[in-house]
Design a protein around this motif. Structure first.
Motif, PDB file in Angstrom:
ATOM      1  N   ASP A   1      27.910  31.735  11.325  1.00 21.76           N
ATOM      2  CA  ASP A   1      26.632  31.881  12.030  1.00 21.76           C
ATOM      3  C   ASP A   1      26.481  33.300  12.572  1.00 21.76           C
TER       4      ASP A   1
ATOM      5  N   ARG B   1      23.635  36.061  11.690  1.00 20.33           N
ATOM      6  CA  ARG B   1      22.825  36.668  12.753  1.00 20.33           C
ATOM      7  C   ARG B   1      22.863  38.194  12.658  1.00 20.33           C
TER       8      ARG B   1
ATOM      9  N   GLN C   1      17.446  27.213   9.678  1.00 17.46           N
ATOM     10  CA  GLN C   1      18.617  27.999  10.042  1.00 17.46           C
ATOM     11  C   GLN C   1      19.247  27.509  11.341  1.00 17.46           C
TER      12      GLN C   1
ATOM     13  N   ILE D   1      23.998  24.810   9.371  1.00 16.58           N
ATOM     14  CA  ILE D   1      25.402  24.625   9.742  1.00 16.58           C
ATOM     15  C   ILE D   1      25.726  23.138   9.757  1.00 16.58           C
TER      16      ILE D   1
ATOM     17  N   ILE E   1      24.709  27.349  18.966  1.00 18.39           N
ATOM     18  CA  ILE E   1      24.603  26.572  17.742  1.00 18.39           C
ATOM     19  C   ILE E   1      24.487  25.100  18.126  1.00 18.39           C
TER      20      ILE E   1
END
Length: 495
Positions: free
Chosen positions: A185, A189, A208, A213, A235
């Motif tokens: 992640d 980013r 996203q 994930i 997240i």
């Protein structure tokens, strides 16, 4: 001083408060998870999801006679989905209980956390600090610790080579505390200005943040740490489950067609065989790692790529192990194997490798997807890594350069010959070895890297690890003999 390192050291010192009560490091970090979550919500001014009587200020100011009682009830109620609507809170506190015995010890821990003022630093610094606590826990609990904590330097190296891209499905079927998912992640980013480049498309940004994930973790306490770690790193995915990848859950659509799989599956004997009906090659094996590799092969989308950490036996096991390697090389381009040095996991004595492979673009390839395998030996002649000599970025630099920039392993490469660390073996070479991928060519000064261990705890942990793997090998051999005996008897009758 690094803010996250300072936080780690200060929080870890408080472990001494509870260690005298017989609390383990795992229990301590789990206890911190509950309290830190409440403190974090208070610092963020985001306590609307928590009943007022259970918020940080209410716990902090509770009287000496009631603080432990209220805290115990808090753990029960915040994990109750009929009382709390927020699913992430319920998941973190699900089946929570405290190991703190006295109000005085709880008071000391609350005071220590309250004095940190950790939100004066950036939020990411505290996310890194929490991960630092997980690393500390792994360092202090060597036996089996590598099963739930993979060193960040190794994770970052692998993620950097695999180059995850925004819009891809990234999966870890043995998520542990989330190291691979967090690093992937963060990599994405960094490539998209913290996802601001996706803001022109609501569909892209939603995918996203909520769907890209994906992970499974089978141990409830580890899952709790995983949720907290992901939360601190911004997240909050929809596809994160407390379940067994080797159960029918691993067959669900959410865990298929992944573009990238990054994982460090558990090593050692399994509690029971896989219960999925699609793991046809490894359905009756006695170890976790083989069916996890088959899961990765089946879960990858056509053209998808993977990096999987496996112990040595995956490279040389006969029977189902050899059938699995043949399946892997038929359906995927197994382009690179990295032989890792010992001591980089906190379970000493574990000898591991990273398999880098790409799923064929065809569902049923007409010819083997693997034409050649490149093997990089970072183990032979390596120093004794461990707590006092951790592996660093510089130790992987030559391998990263040799691997190249292409995440599919198609960069121009040079076979370094019998005196070098990087060599190429054709599919024909491997077939001549009965598809045994446990290939070495460099001469080691020491017969065993464990010879360099000096710490008594490291030595004891290494011996224990070797015994566990030896027992697994014996069990696997017995299972092979038991399967072959009825077939031999049947053939004799037919003859």
């Amino acid at each position: 001083m690094n803010p996250s390192s300072d936080l780690v050291n200060r929080l870890w010192r408080e472990c001494a408060v509870l260690r005298k009560d017989g609390v383990t490091y795992m229990q301590y970090v789990t206890e911190l998870t509950y309290l830190l979550f409440l403190k974090m919500c208070s610092e963020q001014k985001d306590e609307s999801r928590i009943p007022e009587s259970y918020r940080w200020e209410a716990i902090r100011t509770a009287g000496e006679t009631e603080v432990l009682t209220r805290y115990k009830q808090l753990l029960i109620d915040l994990g109750d989905g009929t009382k709390i609507a927020d699913r992430s809170i319920v998941a973190i506190f699900n089946n929570a209980s405290t190991v703190i015995r006295t109000p005085a010890n709880l008071r000391k821990l609350i005071a220590a956390i309250d004095d940190l003022h950790w939100f004066t630093a950036e939020r990411d610094a505290f996310g890194d600090a929490y991960e630092g606590l997980l690393q500390k826990m792994a360092e202090e609990t060597k036996r089996g610790a590598g099963q739930y904590f993979t060193p960040r330097v190794l994770i970052n190296m692998i993620v950097g080579l695999m180059k995850p891209r925004a819009g891809e499905i990234i999966q870890d079927p043995a998520a542990g505390t989330g190291g691979f998912l967090i690093a992937a992640d963060q990599y994405m980013r960094d490539q998209t200005d913290d996802y601001h480049d996706l803001l022109d498309s609501p569909r892209k940004i939603t995918f996203q943040l909520k769907q890209a994930i994906r992970g499974l973790e089978n141990v409830s306490d580890t899952f709790r740490l995983l949720l907290m770690n992901l939360h601190l790193h911004r997240i909050d995915p929809d596809y994160l489950d407390l379940n067994d990848t080797l159960s029918p859950t691993g067959q669900q659509a959410a865990f298929k067609n992944a573009n990238l799989i990054l994982t460090n599956p558990p090593f050692g004997p399994a509690g029971s065989p896989p219960t999925r009906d699609d793991l046809t090659v490894t359905d009756r094996v006695s170890s976790y790692q083989l069916p996890f590799v088959e899961h990765v092969i089946r879960a990858l989308a056509l053209g998808g790529r993977a990096a999987v950490i496996v112990p040595d036996n995956v490279l040389f096991d006969d029977g189902r192990g050899r059938l699995l390697r043949q399946m892997l090389m038929e359906r995927c381009d197994l382009h690179t194997i990295l032989r890792l040095p010992t001591g980089i996991f906190y379970a000493q004595g574990v000898k591991t490798n990273v398999l880098f492979f790409t799923r064929s673009q065809e569902e049923a390839p007409t010819e083997a997807a693997t034409q050649a395998v490149w093997i990089y030996d970072l183990r032979t002649g390596a120093p004794a890594y461990g707590k006092t000599n951790p592996i660093g970025d510089k130790d992987f630099a030559d391998f990263v350069q040799a691997f190249g920039d292409d995440p599919l392993g198609r960069s121009a490469r040079t076979d370094q010959g019998e005196t070098g660390r990087f060599r190429r073996f054709t599919r024909e070479d491997l077939a001549a070895r009965n598809d045994n991928l446990d290939i070495t060519w460099l001469k080691a000064e020491s017969a065993d890297p464990d010879d360099g261990l000096t710490d008594p705890d490291d030595i004891a942990a290494a011996i224990e690890t070797h015994l566990v793997f030896a027992l697994e090998e014996v069990r696997g051999l017995v299972e092979e003999l038991e399967r072959e005996a009825p077939l031999a008897a049947l053939e004799e009758v037919e003859a």
